[in-house]
Design an enzyme around this catalytic site. Structure first.
Site, PDB file in Angstrom:
ATOM      1  CD1 TRP A  17     -16.535   6.247  -0.636  1.00  0.00           C
ATOM      2  CD2 TRP A  17     -15.819   5.604   1.134  1.00  0.00           C
ATOM      3  NE1 TRP A  17     -16.085   4.836  -1.303  1.00  0.00           N
ATOM      4  CE2 TRP A  17     -15.606   4.041   0.118  1.00  0.00           C
ATOM      5  CE3 TRP A  17     -15.119   4.823   2.025  1.00  0.00           C
ATOM      6  CZ2 TRP A  17     -15.399   2.896   0.640  1.00  0.00           C
ATOM      7  CZ3 TRP A  17     -14.572   3.735   2.320  1.00  0.00           C
ATOM      8  CH2 TRP A  17     -14.498   2.906   1.410  1.00  0.00           C
ATOM      9  CG  ASP A  18     -14.069   7.902  -4.079  1.00  0.00           C
ATOM     10  OD1 ASP A  18     -14.961   6.890  -3.605  1.00  0.00           O
ATOM     11  OD2 ASP A  18     -13.726   7.247  -5.240  1.00  0.00           O
ATOM     12  CD  GLU A  28     -20.666  -0.121  -4.394  1.00  0.00           C
ATOM     13  OE1 GLU A  28     -20.009   0.329  -5.408  1.00  0.00           O
ATOM     14  OE2 GLU A  28     -20.140   1.470  -3.690  1.00  0.00           O
ATOM     15  CE  LYS A  49     -17.348  -2.435  -6.495  1.00  0.00           C
ATOM     16  NZ  LYS A  49     -18.371  -1.242  -7.124  1.00  0.00           N
ATOM     17  CD  GLN A  50     -15.128  -0.990  -2.515  1.00  0.00           C
ATOM     18  OE1 GLN A  50     -15.502  -1.183  -3.594  1.00  0.00           O
ATOM     19  NE2 GLN A  50     -14.355   0.160  -2.369  1.00  0.00           N
TER      20      GLN A  50
END
Ligand code: BGC
Length: 767
Positions: free
Chosen positions: A341-342, A481, A593-594
Site C-alpha cells: 500500500w506504500d 501490525e 506500531k505506526q
C-alpha cells in the site's frame, strides 16, 4: 590536480557528499547514492567493487523465483565492475591506502562523481576520478567515465571491465544467496561486447551491450578486449569511457534482441559521452522544473527534502503503460522489491501532483492485475477484487511466510491473511487520481471498474450484526501490525466507507454522463442496480468506532488493552518500546506500531473536525512507537494541521533525514520508499496546507518558524500552478493555453482566479 568533472557538478545545496571511505557505511551509501531512471535502478557501489560491496542492478517489474521463499526483484549482472591494476597492485578501497576521498551525489542531475587518491605499497600515488549516471533521457543507457593519473612516476595500467556475473540476490532469512539468471550468450563485436542472460523461472531475457573507449591526450580508441593496457607518463591522464545498454525482452528470442543491442550501442558510441550526458542533464532539468520545492530560510530542510524527491524521481516511470514502485524503490532488495500500500498511499501523491503520468502508470499496474485480484477474492470466498498485501509481477499474493522481527527472531507473517485495507487504499488512490487529473479516459477504461470491483469485495467482506445494527469487518490487521486478528479496525472500516461512497458516486456519474460506456461496463462486470443499493445500505451502518468522548477506538477492545504511555517524546520523538514489554507481548498492550487512527485522520481530512483530530492525535501519539518508517511524516502532517508546528517540524525532521541518518538501521537494503513520498506530503499537505476538500483544492498553510517561504509547482486538473507561501501571504498563479479560471480555497475562502495572473492572498490577522 585538475578536477575533471567539476564542470558538471551542481552547487553544494544539491550535493550529498561522502568525505571518507568507511567500510561499515558502504552498504547504506550504496542505497543513498543509487542512480536510476524508472526502468533501471543501480546501487551506488564504488566502481572497483570493494570487498563486501553489494552491487545491485534492478529493472522495474523484473521479478523471478528460484530457491526463494517467494518471487523477488532480480539482481542482474553488475556492469559497474572496473579493475585497474598497476605493478600487480589493484587500485581500490581496501587494497591500497586512501589519501583523499570524496564522493558526491548530484541530486540535480542524477550524477555520481568521485575523487580518490590512492597510494600503493611503494608509496606511489594515483589520482582517480569518476563520473557515472543512468540516463534519464534514454532508459537503456548507463554511462561512466573514469580518469586515472599516476602522480609520482610513469606507470602501466591493466584495465579490465567485465560484466560481473557472480552477482546474486542477498537472500534474507535462512535462504542464503540466490542467483536468478543463467548466461544465454556472450560475444564480441567491433565496438564492444554483448551478454545475454535469462531468468531461471520465467525465462525473461536481459541483454547487455558494452563499449569502452580509452582517451589519452588527443588519441582515442575502442578497447576491443575485456582487458586493455594503458601506459602513462607521470601526471599524464587517461580517461576510460564506458557505455552500457540494457534491454529486456519477454519474447525470449536471443536472435532478435542481439541486433537491437548492437545497433543501439553503436549509435550511442557515435553520439559520444558528452552528448549523452548533456541530454541526460537536460532531462533532469525538466524534471526539477516541474517538481522542485524551494524552502527559503532553511537550506538544510530544502536539501533533505530534495534528497527524498531525488529518490522518488529515479523510480518514477512514464510511458510504458504500467509500472509501480516497491517498498525499497530500485535501490535494494529489502522486502524483495514487493509492492505494498506504500505505493498508492505514500508514494503516488508526489507523482500525482508533479508527474501525473507516473501516477497513472502506478494505477495501471494494479488495473492490469485486477483479474488476479478477483481470483484472490474468489479463492477466499468473496466477490469483486481483493488486492494482495504484497504484490510483484503477476499480482498474486507474494507475502513470504516468515520474516525477521525487530529483535532478529523469525516470526510467521499473517499480513497476507488479514491486512485487507490495501484493497480500499488502491480505490482511494484511483479516486484521488481522478479528482486531481479529471482524466476521464482512464476512468472509463480502468478506474470505474477498479472502484466498482473493490466496492463489491467490501460488500461481500462486511457482515451485518443485527444485535448492534452495524456492518462489521472482522479478523483484520490494520496499519498497526502489532495487533493481529482484530475486529473493526477503524482505519480499515473508514477506508471501506470511503470506497463504497466513491463507488456509489461514480456509479451515478457514469450512468448519467457516460451511458454508453456504463452499459458496456455493467455488462462486462455484471453490475446490477440492486448491488449498488446494497452498498448504499452498508455505508451508514459501518462500524466506525467513534466514541462519545471524541476518541476513535482503533479496533474493538483496544481501550481494554494494557495501558502503556510513552514519555519524553519531545526528546525522543521515536521512542523505543519500553523494556518492561517483551516484543511477543506487544499485542496485549496499547502500543501502536505506526500511524493507524492518525493515518485515517490524515487520509480523510473532511470527515473529522479539528477537535476530534486533536484529541485522537495526542491520545495515539503517547502510544505510538513508530516502528515503521511510514509513521513519522504522517504525524508531521497532522501536527501541522492541528497547529502544533513545533512538533510537526520535529517529525518532519525525523522523516526527511531518515535514510541520511540511517535511523532504522536498514537503509543497506534500500531506501524507504513510503517515507520518501510522505515526507513530500508532510511539506506540501502539512506545512503548505495544500489539501483537497470536496474535490476543491485548498491552501491553508502553517509554516515552521524557520521557513521564510516555501514555493512549488503543482499539476491540478491539467493546469500548472505555481505557489509561493510565506508567513503573511499565499501567492498563486496558474498557466493555461485556454482562457480560463479556477476556483480554489485559500485561507478557507473560496477564490476565483484567472489564468496567467499572479494573486496575493494575505493571511488574516490571527488566521
Ligand atoms: C509496515 C507496512 C509497510 C511495510 C513496507 C511494514 O513494516 O508496517 O505498513 O507497508 O513495512 O514498507
Amino acid at each position: 590536480m585538475k578536477d575533471y568533472f567539476s564542470k558538471h557538478r551542481s552547487s553544494d545545496e544539491w550535493l550529498i557528499k561522502e568525505h571518507r571511505w568507511d567500510k561499515k557505511l558502504q552498504p547504506s551509501r550504496e542505497s543513498q547514492f543509487a542512480l536510476g531512471n524508472g526502468f533501471i535502478g543501480s546501487r551506488g557501489i564504488m566502481e572497483e567493487v570493494p570487498f563486501d560491496a553489494r552491487p545491485g542492478t534492478y529493472i522495474a517489474g523484473l521479478y523471478d523465483k528460484t530457491g526463494a521463499q517467494v518471487t523477488e526483484l532480480v539482481n542482474l549482472p553488475n556492469p559497474i565492475n572496473l579493475k585497474i591494476i598497476s605493478g600487480g597492485e589493484r587500485l581500490g578501497a581496501g587494497t591500497m591506502d586512501i589519501l583523499h576521498h570524496e564522493r558526491a551525489l548530484d541530486m540535480k542531475h542524477g550524477l555520481l562523481t568521485r575523487h580518490t587518491i590512492y597510494r600503493n605499497s611503494h608509496k606511489k600515488r594515483f589520482d582517480y576520478q569518476s563520473l557515472r549516471f543512468v540516463s534519464m533521457r534514454n532508459k537503456h543507457i548507463i554511462a561512466m567515465q573514469v580518469c586515472i593519473t599516476p602522480l609520482d612516476e610513469a606507470a602501466t595500467f591493466t584495465v579490465e571491465n567485465l560484466l560481473d556475473l557472480s552477482v546474486t540476490n542477498v537472500g534474507f532469512l535462512t535462504e542464503g544467496n540466490k542467483k536468478h539468471f543463467r548466461v544465454e550468450g556472450v560475444s564480441q563485436f567491433d565496438t564492444g561486447e554483448y551478454l545475454a542472460v535469462k531468468t531461471l523461472e520465467k525465462g525473461m531475457l536481459i541483454a547487455y551491450g558494452k563499449s569502452m573507449i580509452i582517451e589519452k591526450g588527443h588519441s582515442s580508441r575502442f578497447a576491443r578486449h575485456v582487458t586493455t593496457q594503458i601506459k602513462l607518463r607521470k601526471n599524464q591522464t587517461a580517461c576510460i569511457t564506458t557505455i552500457f545498454s540494457i534491454f529486456t525482452s519477454d519474447n525470449k528470442d536471443t536472435k532478435k534482441i542481439k541486433p537491437v543491442v548492437k545497433g543501439f550501442l553503436r549509435k550511442s558510441a557515435n553520439m559520444g559521452f558528452e552528448r549523452i550526458l548533456k541530454e541526460h542533464i537536460a532531462s533532469w532539468d525538466r524534471l526539477w522544473q516541474a517538481s522542485d520545492v524551494r524552502i527559503k530560510g532553511a537550506p538544510h530542510d530544502e536539501r533533505s527534502l530534495r534528497f527524498n524527491m531525488y529518490h522518488l524521481l529515479i523510480c518514477g516511470r512514464e510511458g510504458n503503460g504500467e509500472s509501480s514502485i516497491g517498498a525499497k524503490t530500485l535501490s535494494g532488495e529489502g522486502y524483495r522489491g514487493h509492492i505494498f500500500w506504500d505505493a498508492e498511499i505514500f508514494i503516488l501523491p508526489f507523482f500525482l501532483y508533479n508527474r501525473p503520468n507516473v501516477a497513472k502508470n502506478m494505477l495501471l499496474y494494479r488495473y492490469h492485475r485486477l483479474n488476479k485480484a478477483m481470483q484472490i477474492a474468489e479463492s477466499r470466498g468473496y466477490k469483486g477484487a481483493m488486492f494482495p498485501w504484497e504484490s510483484a509481477a503477476t499480482g498474486e499474493e507474494t507475502t513470504p511466510a516468515w520474516a525477521k522481527n525487530f529483535d532478529g527472531s523469525l516470526i510467521q507473517i499473517r499480513t497476507h491473511e488479514m491486512e485487507h485495507h490495501v484493497t480500499a487504499d488502491v480505490a482511494y488512490a484511483v479516486y484521488q487520481y481522478y479528482v486531481a487529473t479529471k482524466d476521464i479516459r482512464f476512468m472509463l477504461k480502468c478506474g470505474f471498474e477498479m472502484i466498482f470491483e473493490t466496492a463489491r469485495f467490501w460488500a461481500s467482506r462486511a457482515g451485518y450484526n443485527p444485535k448492534i445494527k452495524k456492518y462489521e469487518i472482522k479478523h483484520v490487521i490494520g496499519p498497526d501490525e502489532f495487533h493481529e486478528d482484530v475486529d473493526n479496525n477503524a482505519y480499515t472500516n473508514s477506508m471501506v466507507y470511503f470506497n463504497l461512497m466513491a463507488a456509489c458516486g461514480m456509479y451515478q456519474k457514469m450512468k448519467r454522463l457516460y451511458p454508453k460506456e456504463y452499459r458496456r461496463l455493467s455488462k462486462k462486470i455484471g453490475l446490477k442496480k440492486g448491488e449498488v443499493g446494497e452498498w448504499k445500505r452498508i455505508i451508514p451502518r459501518i462500524a466506525l468506532n467513534l466514541k462519545r468522548n471524541g476518541l476513535i477506538e482503533q479496533f474493538d477492545g483496544y481501550f481494554r488493552k494494557r495501558k502503556v504511555k510513552l514519555r519524553n517524546l519531545k526528546k525522543h520523538p521515536i521512542p523505543p518500546i519500553p523494556r518492561s514489554i517483551k516484543l511477543k507481548d506487544v499485542g496485549k498492550t496499547q502500543l501502536v506500531k505506526q500511524a493507524d487512527v492518525v493515518m485515517l485522520l490524515y487520509l480523510l481530512p473532511d470527515k473529522f473536525d479539528i477537535k476530534t483530530k486533536k484529541k485522537n492525535f495526542y491520545y495515539y501519539l503517547k502510544r505510538t512507537v513508530h516502528k515503521s518508517s511510514l509513521s513519522a511524516a504522517v504525524h508531521a502532517a497532522i501536527a501541522a494541521e492541528i497547529g502544533n508546528i513545533k512538533m510537526a517540524y520535529r517529525y518532519f525532521d525525523v522523516a526527511a533525514n531518515m535514510d541520511l541518518t540511517l535511523l532504522y538501521g536498514n537503509t543497506d537494503d534500500g531506501m524507504h520508499a513510503a517515507s520518501l513520498g510522505v515526507t513530500w506530503q508532510a511539506a506540501i499537505h502539512g506545512f503548505a496546507g495544500m489539501k483537497i476538500f470536496n474535490e476543491t483544492l485548498s491552501i491553508n498553510p502553517r509554516l515552521p518558524e524557520a521557513w521564510k517561504e516555501i514555493s512549488f509547482c503543482l499539476k491540478w486538473q491539467g493546469y500548472n500552478l505555481k505557489i509561493a507561501i510565506n508567513h503573511t501571504k499565499v501567492n498563486v498563479q496558474f498557466y493555461s493555453k485556454r482562457k480560463d479560471f479556477l476556483k480554489i480555497k485559500v485561507y478557507n475562502i473560496l477564490r476565483k482566479i484567472e489564468a496567467d495572473k499572479a494573486y496575493n492572498f494575505p493571511r488574516k490577522r490571527g488566521g
